[in-house]
Design a protein around this motif. Structure first.
Motif, short mmCIF file in Angstrom:
data_model
loop_
_atom_site.label_atom_id
_atom_site.label_comp_id
_atom_site.label_asym_id
_atom_site.label_seq_id
_atom_site.Cartn_x
_atom_site.Cartn_y
_atom_site.Cartn_z
N ALA A 162 0.83 -1.21 0.00
CA ALA A 162 0.00 0.00 0.00
C ALA A 162 0.86 1.25 0.00
N LEU A 163 1.92 1.26 0.81
CA LEU A 163 2.78 2.44 0.91
C LEU A 163 3.60 2.67 -0.34
N LEU A 164 3.90 1.61 -1.08
CA LEU A 164 4.69 1.73 -2.30
C LEU A 164 3.84 1.88 -3.55
N SER A 165 2.53 1.82 -3.41
CA SER A 165 1.66 1.92 -4.58
C SER A 165 1.75 3.32 -5.18
N GLU A 166 1.60 3.38 -6.49
CA GLU A 166 1.57 4.67 -7.19
C GLU A 166 0.21 5.31 -6.95
N VAL A 167 0.22 6.32 -6.08
CA VAL A 167 -1.03 6.96 -5.68
C VAL A 167 -0.85 8.48 -5.68
N PRO A 168 -1.92 9.22 -5.88
CA PRO A 168 -1.83 10.69 -5.81
C PRO A 168 -1.81 11.15 -4.35
N THR A 169 -1.33 12.36 -4.15
CA THR A 169 -1.33 12.95 -2.82
C THR A 169 -2.77 13.22 -2.39
N PRO A 170 -3.16 12.77 -1.21
CA PRO A 170 -4.52 13.06 -0.75
C PRO A 170 -4.68 14.54 -0.41
N ARG A 171 -5.89 14.95 -0.19
CA ARG A 171 -6.18 16.36 0.07
C ARG A 171 -5.67 16.78 1.45
N GLN A 172 -5.38 18.07 1.54
CA GLN A 172 -4.99 18.71 2.80
C GLN A 172 -3.65 18.20 3.34
N VAL A 173 -2.73 17.84 2.45
CA VAL A 173 -1.39 17.46 2.90
C VAL A 173 -0.40 17.81 1.79
N ASN A 174 0.79 18.24 2.17
CA ASN A 174 1.83 18.59 1.21
C ASN A 174 2.32 17.35 0.46
N ASP A 175 2.57 17.51 -0.85
CA ASP A 175 3.01 16.37 -1.67
C ASP A 175 4.22 15.66 -1.07
N VAL A 176 5.27 16.42 -0.79
CA VAL A 176 6.53 15.83 -0.33
C VAL A 176 6.40 15.29 1.09
N ASP A 177 5.64 15.97 1.94
CA ASP A 177 5.43 15.45 3.29
C ASP A 177 4.67 14.13 3.27
N TRP A 178 3.76 13.98 2.32
CA TRP A 178 3.02 12.72 2.17
C TRP A 178 3.97 11.58 1.82
N ILE A 179 4.90 11.84 0.92
CA ILE A 179 5.89 10.83 0.55
C ILE A 179 6.80 10.53 1.73
N ALA A 180 7.18 11.58 2.47
CA ALA A 180 8.06 11.40 3.63
C ALA A 180 7.41 10.53 4.70
N GLU A 181 6.11 10.73 4.94
CA GLU A 181 5.43 9.93 5.96
C GLU A 181 5.38 8.46 5.56
N ARG A 182 5.17 8.20 4.29
CA ARG A 182 5.15 6.82 3.83
C ARG A 182 6.53 6.18 4.01
N ALA A 183 7.57 6.92 3.64
CA ALA A 183 8.93 6.39 3.78
C ALA A 183 9.29 6.18 5.25
N TRP A 184 8.87 7.09 6.11
CA TRP A 184 9.20 6.99 7.53
C TRP A 184 8.55 5.76 8.15
N LEU A 185 7.31 5.46 7.78
CA LEU A 185 6.65 4.26 8.29
C LEU A 185 7.35 3.01 7.77
N LEU A 186 7.75 3.01 6.51
CA LEU A 186 8.48 1.86 5.97
C LEU A 186 9.77 1.62 6.73
N LEU A 187 10.48 2.68 7.09
CA LEU A 187 11.70 2.52 7.87
C LEU A 187 11.41 1.86 9.21
#
Length: 601
Positions: A162-187
């Protein structure tokens, strides 16, 4: 802007020179994995320091122009021969050359940040609409508060997808911060390589402060200090992390600037003290550079724990970390260690077992590691080794010999990890064993082993033998009842009630919950499992399923397992998880999670 981009590109170039080493907290106030004092909350970036005036040693002072340089006469004043200044001629020639400007990336060639993820729907991704219209702040809040690694291997595997799926940024969150949160959880799940795929999908000059923090942690988790080099310049502009000078010293050494690296290290030694473990590890990386002439011996005596800084730099230089320290670092750090390329493979075996148990390594990855170990052994040694026994489990001449080898591996404490990890190691070998009535007493372990790696159809071949064993085959029967692709064993209400009576409330109610969630049992409430969504979490996962959001369902499934082991997962949570997964088309994953529950309880 051009000057800032140029600085980034130059730093990236330095990182590639003389490269001798191969190439995480909650939202709001992230808990740093860096050493004490490394990662204190930064203040607002200060204005760039003004250029320092020339010193007295240079022969000039601020505001005073340098004295004119006397020129030699072009006419000889004596009969002595005149020598041309070859160096001056070379400099004039160099000045006349056209020096190419720094490379700028056109805006139209930049990688997008609004849709990021390496897995598409046709390649194990959960689909472009995996998170649907879910609120971005809700999703990132759930990610940030998730306690990982998870107790369930198969839930972790699903969440990674789910975290690695190609998905758009959801509403009300910064694009790069959304990617960062996914990467941080994966770590935090132990998925260092997966986190790096997300971090490297974003251009550095688009990093937010949150992404800089996650990128630093990713570089350390992947034992790749050179990945810090392009972050130093722009990172200093937005954060005031106190490890930047040490990172700068390491990058100078890796870029061939030995004298500058030594100078920076010496400055930090005066600040931190000569016995500081974090400084010594950085100096060891510096010693791997070109012409640094630095040899450092690391003593772990007195070190109180392992953080990402210590893990990353020690692993990058092939330095083993004592087991006493690794045992307190968490399963996710063991998973980082299992894939660290500079650590000798023999020292990564126990970590690999842990990585498999939490879903980071597959059965094939474990077998490959032991095969590499076996290739390096003397022929006289391989027979009694784990590698030799694993080979017999696959290719011995008779099934009895194979099963004996498999059983020996299950009971081999020297392999490390828990018993479920050893079942994963033998999964493919167990799946090749045909259903034999003579081996009915081991059917439970053979079925569990095959199912641990997803060989559901091969495991289902034991159904007829298991059904005829009565209560003596309860373990294998329960795994097949929820894990097989269809109803291959008797799942009548009377059979389920007998199991509940024999096995007790915990395993019995978990079986009821799984069967009901899969639609294979009606009225679970009469058997002690309430199917109604009574709390906020249950209502959320049910709503995500109705809205066809498999990514949101996977995330909420992980949230519903916030416990140290399967014993702490409530049966009503398992029911909601399995039911929601089946509703969004993830029937296979639902069955594997249910089979894991019946295997590990």
């Amino acid at each position: 802007m051009k000057r800032w981009r140029s600085k980034i590109l130059l730093l990236a170039g330095v990182a590639g020179l003389g490269f001798a080493i191969p190439a995480i907290g909650q939202r709001g106030s992230p808990e740093s994995l860096l050493p004490p004092g490394f990662g204190d909350p930064g203040t607002q970036p200060s204005a760039p320091a003004e250029e320092a005036p020339p010193t007295e040693e240079s022969g000039t002072t601020a505001g005073t122009p340098p004295p004119p340089v006397a020129r030699e006469s072009s006419v000889a004043t004596s009969d002595a021969p005149v020598f041309e200044n070859a160096a001056e001629e070379d400099l004039e020639s160099l000045a006349a050359q056209q020096i190419a400007p720094p490379i700028e990336i056109p805006d139209e060639s930049r990688r997008p940040t609004n849709v990021v993820g390496p897995l598409r729907a046709d390649n194990w991704g959960l689909g472009f609409d995996a998170f649907g219209s879910a609120h971005g702040r809700l999703l990132t809040g759930l990610m940030g508060r998730l306690d990982a690694p998870l107790p369930s291997r198969w839930t972790s595997i699903l969440l990674r997808r789910a975290l690695l799926s190609e998905v758009p940024t959801p509403r009300q969150v910064n694009d790069v911060d959304w990617i960062a949160e996914r990467a941080w959880l994966l770590l935090r799940m132990g998925e260092a390589d997966s986190a790096r795929m997300l971090v490297q999908a974003v251009d550095v000059d688009r990093y937010t402060p949150r992404m800089f923090t996650v990128a630093v942690q990713t570089a350390l988790a992947t034992a790749d200090p050179a990945a810090l080099c392009p972050l130093i310049g722009p990172g200093r502009d937005v954060t005031e992390e106190r490890f930047w000078p040490l990172a700068e010293a390491m990058c100078a050494a890796l870029g061939g600037e030995a004298s500058r690296a030594s100078q920076l290290i010496d400055q930090q030694r005066r600040r931190l003290g000569g016995n500081n473990i974090d400084l010594l590890l950085a100096e060891k990386v510096v010693g791997a550079g070109t012409d640094t002439r630095r040899a450092v011996t690391i003593q772990w005596d007195g070190v109180d724990g392992v953080n990402s800084w210590r893990f990353g730099l020690a692993s990058a230089t092939g330095l083993g970390i004592p087991d006493t320290l690794m045992n307190g670092a968490g399963a996710h750090v063991s998973a980082w260690q299992a894939r660290a390329p500079m650590i000798p493979i023999e020292q990564r075996l126990k970590a690999a077992q842990t990585a498999a148990t939490i879903g980071v390594f597959s059965n094939a990855a474990l077998v490959d590691i032991y095969s590499l170990i076996g290739d390096g052994l003397d022929p006289s040694e391989i027979e009694g080794s784990i590698s030799g026994r694993l080979r017999r489990a696959y290719v011995a001449g008779t099934y009895d010999q194979r099963i004996d080898a498999i059983r020996g591996l299950w009971d081999g404490d020297e392999i490390g990890g828990d018993r479920y990890g050893r079942l994963i190691l033998t999964a493919a070998a167990a799946a090749q064993i045909p259903a034999l009535a003579s081996q009915a007493d081991r059917a439970g372990d053979l079925v569990a082993s095959a199912m641990s790696a997803g060989f559901d159809r091969r495991a289902a071949a034991w159904a007829s033998i298991v059904d005829g064993m009565g209560s003596g085959g309860d373990r294998a029967w329960s795994i097949l009842a929820v894990g097989a692709p269809g109803p291959v064993v008797d799942t009548s209400r009377s059979r389920v009630e007998d199991f509940v009576d024999d096995q007790g409330s915990v395993r019995g109610q978990m079986l009821v919950a799984a069967l009901a969630g899969l639609g294979r049992l009606q009225d679970p409430g009469s058997l002690g499992v309430d199917p109604a969504p009574r709390n906020r979490w249950a209502q959320m996962i049910a709503a995500a399923a109705r809205n066809r959001q498999p990514g949101t369902v996977a995330l909420l499934a992980a949230v519903g397992m916030q416990t140290g082991g399967w014993q702490g997962v409530p049966p009503r949570h398992l029911y909601q998880i399995v039911r929601a997964l089946r509703e969004v088309g993830l029937d296979y994953e639902a069955r594997m999670i249910a089979a894991e529950a019946m295997t590990r309880l």
